[in-house]
Design a protein around this motif. Structure first.
Motif, PDB file in Angstrom:
ATOM      1  N   GLU A  57      13.564  36.291  18.703  1.00  8.09           N
ATOM      2  CA  GLU A  57      13.138  34.965  19.330  1.00  8.09           C
ATOM      3  C   GLU A  57      13.103  35.125  20.868  1.00  8.09           C
ATOM      4  O   GLU A  57      11.833  34.632  21.447  1.00  8.09           O
ATOM      5  N   LEU A  58      13.995  35.673  21.409  1.00  9.75           N
ATOM      6  CA  LEU A  58      14.033  35.461  22.833  1.00  9.75           C
ATOM      7  C   LEU A  58      13.065  36.661  23.490  1.00  9.75           C
ATOM      8  O   LEU A  58      12.320  36.264  24.339  1.00  9.75           O
ATOM      9  N   LEU A  59      12.986  37.728  22.692  1.00 12.88           N
ATOM     10  CA  LEU A  59      11.798  38.781  23.209  1.00 12.88           C
ATOM     11  C   LEU A  59      10.502  38.085  23.178  1.00 12.88           C
ATOM     12  O   LEU A  59       9.667  38.200  24.027  1.00 12.88           O
ATOM     13  N   ILE A  60      10.051  37.410  21.902  1.00 10.12           N
ATOM     14  CA  ILE A  60       8.925  36.891  21.987  1.00 10.12           C
ATOM     15  C   ILE A  60       8.575  35.797  22.882  1.00 10.12           C
ATOM     16  O   ILE A  60       7.545  35.745  23.808  1.00 10.12           O
ATOM     17  N   GLU A  61       9.619  34.870  23.258  1.00  9.52           N
ATOM     18  CA  GLU A  61       9.681  33.963  24.328  1.00  9.52           C
ATOM     19  C   GLU A  61       9.022  34.580  25.730  1.00  9.52           C
ATOM     20  O   GLU A  61       8.286  34.353  26.376  1.00  9.52           O
ATOM     21  N   LYS A  62      10.007  35.665  25.901  1.00 13.38           N
ATOM     22  CA  LYS A  62       9.864  36.391  27.277  1.00 13.38           C
ATOM     23  C   LYS A  62       8.578  37.154  27.424  1.00 13.38           C
ATOM     24  O   LYS A  62       7.947  37.070  28.751  1.00 13.38           O
ATOM     25  N   ILE A  63       8.030  37.803  26.284  1.00 11.24           N
ATOM     26  CA  ILE A  63       6.668  38.563  26.409  1.00 11.24           C
ATOM     27  C   ILE A  63       5.712  37.428  26.579  1.00 11.24           C
ATOM     28  O   ILE A  63       4.650  37.665  27.420  1.00 11.24           O
ATOM     29  N   GLN A  64       5.875  36.478  25.628  1.00  9.26           N
ATOM     30  CA  GLN A  64       4.875  35.351  25.919  1.00  9.26           C
ATOM     31  C   GLN A  64       4.454  35.115  27.249  1.00  9.26           C
ATOM     32  O   GLN A  64       3.297  34.995  27.965  1.00  9.26           O
ATOM     33  N   HIS A  65       5.455  34.568  27.929  1.00  5.84           N
ATOM     34  CA  HIS A  65       5.627  33.911  29.462  1.00  5.84           C
ATOM     35  C   HIS A  65       5.006  35.060  30.305  1.00  5.84           C
ATOM     36  O   HIS A  65       4.227  34.562  31.173  1.00  5.84           O
ATOM     37  N   ALA A  66       5.606  36.286  30.336  1.00  4.23           N
ATOM     38  CA  ALA A  66       5.268  37.529  30.997  1.00  4.23           C
ATOM     39  C   ALA A  66       3.575  37.741  30.784  1.00  4.23           C
ATOM     40  O   ALA A  66       3.056  37.746  31.909  1.00  4.23           O
TER      41      ALA A  66
END
Lengths: 402, 382
Positions: free
Chosen positions: B211-220
């Motif tokens: 979940e954290l990876l998805i959040e970070k990737i989407q943001h980046a």
């Protein structure tokens, strides 16, 4: 959809003359040729010949064989329709029976055969070393308009009386069958490989089953009955390499012969006719800085620091420093400890030969025996296993077994 | 469900550091570079993941991936032909959102919809230039114990010479070192530092919750960032709790042709071979070769030899891949001979790497030296 031809492999053989090697596994599962088991040969022949449906009839100690065959993937026989199936005897509504004979084994699996509605059925033996194109055999069968064909090998006349012999006319039509006769009329030995028209097979198996006097055997019962009825029977001459590895010495010999394909005629280095097997998954083998390797076959996972001459080493065999191996067949994961001498012998899987132990001896005028050490057996250090010994229990340090 | 599996999925970058091995990677990628007589680089990561219970693995390829696809096939050899999960090979242009990526962010963004519907809690991300029998379970345990958001596997080692001269053109060719505070939390990530001496050199193996990876990737991704390390991790070390996982198992890091040569040769030492292969089995594609045959009495010293070879000449300090032929009177020393190469009678080879299906004709001589092994490209005839 109907299959043109399916194969049934008789793999119930106990291999009693190989007893040290077949205590816990059936003869077709005996390791052979460095990375194979005997059954790899008929199975690979089937696939290479275009046969994609194979029944393996097991009975004696089927565990190793069952696990080895698995879903048939190593032989490309994991198929949606067809593929390889292990067929042990099973319980039926009318009772259960062990396979009483070779014919009865097939009879009990007629329903398996009929599921594929094949025109032809090839019956194979699971304990022979042979590379054979069964599609050529089938072509012969069709050209002759045969109902039954048997693959035969020419054998020397003076040995003919040891075999089941087919007497055939100039058109290869079989006129007589002699089982191990004193006076052979032919030198065409049956290889125990048959092609039947399916309807003929079913008819004769059903009749044979109804006869309580029958021994339910292809050689003793089915073939004589076909002859009696003047069925169209033909002998297909095969002249490639063929060996029944029923004894320790023939098993040893066949292993030695694959190291010499130029003379023996059995070539495993043939990209057009690969022999498939289940893979050990080990790294390439390692030859140490002080090792000696001559005229040998070595496979994955072996570690060689001693001397290996004219021998076959299976996956994961370890030959320690100063150990000497000659004219030997060493099966998977066996360890030959430092200073041991292992000659003219067969050693089963997962055995260990203690340091400075002596196993077997190079043949002499009077003694040509092949010493045999069973799988998992531990031979103590400085122990001795005589050239004709067959050992299936541990031998203590310093002890001698003749 | 019985807990035989780890609650994690794997993502592999097979093209990382391709540019470091231009000769070997001209027709392939790092992941399919042959190694240790019968393997390809990716076998080690796939096998480690499978042995640790990771059964849902995505390989995001960038280019030159035909050899990898052939090698992987249905992925059955790694037991990854599964109904749920298994191997998921993501080529560029597989969907309208997937294109040739330049950095991990783009690559991960291209599979974001896939990631969203997976069930595993954690994600392991790995390159394929390090040969190791990795224990992902130990890394997950460390991750849970430290309560980190992201854990990075690293080794204490000197920066390889090849990295010191690095001219990175793609973000996945960069390398990173880590500086920890007294609690083991990463306080600084250095990109391409040219520092001497032993460093905390990242293995580029990351562990993060999905979940954290998805959040970070989407943001980046929406902000146009490309680099996972430089643009996501490094600027957020205050808010993201990043820890290191010091890996002490056997590793062979391939950074150029010289290290490739040395790391192969290092396996001629039994201790190294055992250190790499004994923790858990390493799977590869099966070729059904016959056992290797030694004819006559060739001199064979200190060699690792795969199946399917025929050896009549002498070999010393060599790695032979499957199906190599060495003719009578030939002398092959200090060389890596890849699959189906033929060294004909009386040829002499010293410090040479031959790619697959090379032919060295009768009597020819080819000599390199340790710091500069000669490389012969695939299918060449000398």
């Amino acid at each position: 959809m109907a299959k043109e031809m399916i194969a049934m492999i008789l793999a119930g053989g106990q291999g009693s003359r190989l007893y040290a090697l077949t205590q816990k596994l059936a003869k077709p599962a005996v390791p052979f040729g460095g990375k194979y088991r005997i059954i790899d040969f008929p199975l690979s022949n089937c696939v290479n010949s275009g046969i994609d449906t194979v029944g393996i009839l097991t009975q004696y100690q089927p565990l190793v064989l069952n696990e080895y065959i698995g879903n048939g993937e190593p032989w490309d026989l994991d198929r949606l329709y067809g593929g390889v199936h292990v067929l042990p005897p099973y319980q039926q509504a009318t009772g259960s029976d062990w396979y009483k004979g070779t014919a009865n084994a097939i009879y009990q699996n007629l329903s398996f055969i009929n599921r594929y509605d094949p025109e032809y059925v090839i019956i194979l033996s699971g304990d022979q070393i042979c590379k054979q194109d069964y599609s050529e055999f089938l072509n012969f069968h069709k050209e002759k308009g045969a109902e039954f064909s048997v693959a035969v090998m020419e054998v020397p006349w003076d040995e003919a009386s040891r075999f089941g012999l087919m007497v055939a006319d100039e058109n290869d039509k079989i006129t007589e069958f002699q089982e191990k006769p004193k006076q052979p009329k032919s030198n065409l030995a049956s290889m125990g490989i048959y092609i039947f028209n399916k309807d003929v097979l079913e008819k004769y198996l059903t009749e044979d089953e109804a006869n309580p006097e029958s021994s339910n055997d292809f050689g003793n019962d089915i073939i004589p009955n076909l002859l009696r009825d003047n069925r169209k029977m033909y002998a297909y001459r095969f002249n490639g390499y063929w060996k029944d590895v029923g004894t320790i010495s023939s098993l040893w010999e066949a292993n030695m012969e694959i190291m010499d394909p130029e003379h023996s005629g059995i070539n495993l280095f043939d990209d057009d006719w690969k022999i498939y097997s289940r893979n050990s998954g080990l790294t390439g083998h390692k030859i140490g800085a002080d090792a000696v390797v001559e005229n040998s076959m070595i496979t994955d996972g072996c570690r060689i620091d001693g001397s290996v001459k004219h021998s076959i080493l299976f996956a994961g065999v370890v030959v320690e420093e100063g150990a000497k191996v000659e004219d030997a067949v060493i099966m998977g994961h066996t360890v030959i400890k430092a200073g041991a001498k292992v000659e003219h012998c067969i050693i089963g899987e997962n055995a260990s030969i203690g340091s400075y132990a002596l196993v077997g001896a190079m043949p002499t005028e009077t003694e040509k025996g092949v010493a045999t050490v069973g799988p998992g057996v531990h031979i103590g250090s400085r122990a001795l296993v005589g050239p004709s010994a067959m050992v299936d229990t541990d031998v203590k340090d310093g002890e001698a077994k003749w | 469900m019985v807990k035989s599996q780890i609650d994690a999925l794997g993502i592999i970058f097979p093209n990382s550091y391709d540019n470091q091995l231009p000769a070997l990677c001209s027709e392939r990628l790092m992941a399919s570079v042959p190694f240790a007589s019968r393997y390809r680089m990716i076998d080690f990561i796939l096998s480690s993941m499978v042995n640790c219970g990771i059964e849902n693995i995505s390989v995001i390829v960038r280019k030159n991936y035909r050899s990898l696809m052939r090698h992987l096939g249905s992925a059955r050899s790694w037991d990854l032909s599964r109904k749920n999960g298994g191997l998921n090979l993501v080529p560029p242009f597989a969907e309208k959102t997937v294109k040739v990526y330049n950095g991990r962010v783009e690559a991960l963004a291209s599979i974001i919809d896939f990631l969203k519907v997976q069930k595993e809690k954690y994600v392991f991300i790995s390159d394929s230039n390090i040969v190791t029998n990795f224990n992902y379970n130990a890394m997950l345990d460390a991750h849970k114990a430290s309560g980190a958001d992201v854990t990075i596997a690293y080794r204490e080692e000197e920066i390889p010479e090849a990295f010191m001269n690095l001219q990175a053109t793609v973000s996945t060719d960069l390398y990173y070192t880590l500086r920890f505070d007294e609690n083991g939390r990463v306080e600084h990530i250095h990109t391409n530092p040219k520092s001497e001496g032993v460093q905390n050199l990242s293995m580029n193996v990351y562990l993060i919750e999905r979940e954290l990876l998805i959040e970070k990737i989407q943001h980046a991704y929406v902000h146009g960032y490309m680099y996972f390390e430089r643009d996501i991790l490094a600027p957020q070390l205050d808010s993201l709790k990043v820890h290191g996982f010091k890996y002490e198992g056997y590793t062979a890091r391939i950074t150029d042709i010289v290290s490739y040569y040395k790391e192969n040769m290092r396996l001629l030492n039994d201790e190294n071979l055992d250190a790499l292969f004994s923790p858990a089995p390493v799977y590869t594609r099966v070729r059904d070769d016959n056992p290797t045959r030694y004819i006559g009495s060739p001199q064979v010293k200190n060699c690792m030899v795969a199946d399917g070879c025929v050896i009549e000449g002498s070999i010393e300090n060599c790695i032979l891949f499957r199906g190599v032929k060495v003719g009578k009177g030939a002398v092959v020393k200090n060389s890596i001979i890849m699959q189906d190469t033929t060294i004909m009678d009386n040829a002499v080879i010293d410090y040479v790497i031959t790619d697959k299906e090379v032919t060295v004709s009768e009597g020819k001589e080819l000599r390199g030296n340790e710091s500069f092994p000669i490389f012969v490209p695939a299918y060449q005839s000398i």
